[in-house]
Design an enzyme around this catalytic site. Structure first.
Site, PDB file in Angstrom:
ATOM      1  N   SER A   1       0.795  -1.227   0.000  1.00 39.24           N
ATOM      2  CA  SER A   1       0.000   0.000   0.000  1.00 39.24           C
ATOM      3  C   SER A   1       0.826   1.274   0.000  1.00 39.24           C
ATOM      4  O   SER A   1       0.336   2.333  -0.392  1.00 39.24           O
ATOM      5  CB  SER A   1      -0.938   0.011   1.212  1.00 39.24           C
ATOM      6  OG  SER A   1      -0.196  -0.123   2.407  1.00 39.24           O
TER       7      SER A   1
ATOM      8  N   HIS B   1      -1.359   3.741   7.774  1.00 43.91           N
ATOM      9  CA  HIS B   1      -0.732   4.434   6.646  1.00 43.91           C
ATOM     10  C   HIS B   1      -0.423   5.900   6.923  1.00 43.91           C
ATOM     11  O   HIS B   1      -1.260   6.621   7.492  1.00 43.91           O
ATOM     12  CB  HIS B   1      -1.655   4.332   5.426  1.00 43.91           C
ATOM     13  CG  HIS B   1      -1.993   2.922   5.061  1.00 43.91           C
ATOM     14  ND1 HIS B   1      -3.179   2.318   5.438  1.00 43.91           N
ATOM     15  CD2 HIS B   1      -1.282   1.991   4.380  1.00 43.91           C
ATOM     16  CE1 HIS B   1      -3.190   1.065   5.000  1.00 43.91           C
ATOM     17  NE2 HIS B   1      -2.044   0.843   4.359  1.00 43.91           N
TER      18      HIS B   1
ATOM     19  N   ASP C   1      -4.631   6.861   8.645  1.00 47.43           N
ATOM     20  CA  ASP C   1      -5.413   5.846   9.341  1.00 47.43           C
ATOM     21  C   ASP C   1      -4.486   5.136  10.326  1.00 47.43           C
ATOM     22  O   ASP C   1      -3.405   5.636  10.625  1.00 47.43           O
ATOM     23  CB  ASP C   1      -6.112   4.885   8.356  1.00 47.43           C
ATOM     24  CG  ASP C   1      -5.140   4.102   7.483  1.00 47.43           C
ATOM     25  OD1 ASP C   1      -3.942   4.002   7.846  1.00 47.43           O
ATOM     26  OD2 ASP C   1      -5.556   3.576   6.434  1.00 47.43           O
TER      27      ASP C   1
END
Length: 375
Positions: A57, A354, A351
């Site tokens: 990610s 991340h 979040d």
């Protein structure tokens, strides 16, 4: 008996103040020429043609939007800081480090996801991301999250090469790949899913699992080299013990510190050990793979510096995410109805896993300053 080092003629010459001027000028000119040659050699490194990203990610621009997985972020509040507030599938409020890097290099405004239907063959010539959020170096990681394994990302890279060759021919495609920067950023999910928060953690030592991951890195770099890549950067692990979700899980397991959010130091220690091993591997690969630069990309240092010295970066919250409570929410748990912080630019994490766009901008600046001059 005494000996004279100079004859009478030499003595006369030494008394002449102009005698050594030609020799000094010759030395000075030689020195200047050597400096010019060094500058010329330093500037003969061809310009970077493209950037291709593989991993998780941290470099996924939205590939997971186009595969059936729960690991998606193509919904608000993700993207709230992105141009036009688009939820592109990036796991952040805005741009990733790779977006800032391609923009700084003058390649394109942002790095698109390969699976995005709007990406045309000509776009491939300046770079795309093949990465998949929830993935890792270990195939088991991606399979457990139903995301793209590194092998699958590689197959898409080969597919992209075919499209590029159809568009501009073999020679030009080879030139693009040779002078492109390859970024590999993965490993965090492997450690979290398969060691810290999984039964596998009781079956294998941290050190052995790290070594296993590094064999995966080595094999992938070898494949890239054989495909013509010559500028490869491999990101190390972040301070995993400082990710908000890991801080939360540790505080739950240790009731006495439940109300005190602190980093899990043994996980940070593991990250540092892994990064040391990765540095040794990148040096070894650079020595072995002729004409190839394989460099370690340090993301631990800028992140831990932001955590320890937040005011230096204009940050106020470093161990809690901006989305929801900031303790556990990520991906499907960070939803359009989730409340968000008032000013995300003051948060290190968007979040519970991340980094925010603000943090990614710091990481990209660090990389451009410390790493890219050597590519």
């Amino acid at each position: 008996m005494s000996f004279s080092l100079f004859s009478s003629s030499h003595t006369n010459q030494t008394m002449n103040p102009n005698h050594h001027k030609p020799m000094f000028l010759t030395f000075l000119i030689t020195l200047l020429l050597l400096q010019l040659l060094n500058l010329t050699n330093a500037s003969t490194s061809p310009p970077i043609t493209a950037l291709y990203a593989f991993g998780d990610s941290t470099v996924d621009s939205g590939n997971n939007n186009y595969i059936p997985t729960l690991f998606q972020s193509n919904h608000p509040p993700y993207g709230k800081s992105f141009p036009a507030k688009l939820s592109t599938g990036r796991f952040s409020d805005g741009k990733l480090a790779t977006d800032f890097i391609v923009s700084s290099l003058g390649l394109k405004p942002t790095l698109p996801a390969y699976l995005n239907p709007s990406v045309k063959p000509v776009d491939l010539l300046t770079g795309v991301s093949f990465a998949s959020a929830g993935g890792g170096l270990d195939d088991r990681t991606a399979k457990s999250s139903l995301t793209l394994t590194m092998d699958k990302q590689w197959s898409y890279f080969e597919e992209a090469l075919g499209k590029m060759k159809s568009l501009v021919g073999d020679s030009e495609t080879n030139r693009v790949i040779k002078n492109a920067v390859i970024v590999i950023s993965a490993g965090t999910n492997d450690m979290i899913f398969n060691v810290y928060d999984h039964v596998l953690g009781s079956l294998i030592s941290v050190s052995d699992y790290q070594d296993y991951l590094l064999t995966k890195v080595e094999v992938f770099v070898q494949r890239l080299y054989e495909a013509g890549a010559r500028r490869i950067t491999i990101a190390g692990l972040p301070p995993i013990g400082c990710l908000p979700v890991q801080v939360t899980l540790t505080s739950i397991k240790t009731p006495r510190i439940f109300h005190h959010r602190i980093c899990t130091e043994h996980q940070n220690d593991d990250s540092r050990v892994y990064n040391q091993k990765l540095q040794k591997l990148t040096f070894s690969l650079s020595q072995r793979l002729r004409g190839c630069k394989v460099l370690y990309l340090d993301i631990y240092s800028p992140l831990i510096d932001m955590i320890k010295h937040p005011r230096k970066y204009g940050l106020e919250e470093t161990l809690r995410g901006c989305c929801g409570t900031g303790l556990l929410e990520a991906g499907p748990l960070c939803q359009p109805l989730s409340r968000t912080c008032d000013d995300v630019s003051k948060y290190l994490f968007f979040d519970s896993v991340h980094p925010s766009q603000k943090a990614y901008s710091v990481i990209s600046s660090f990389a451009l300053q410390k790493l890219f001059p050597f590519l």
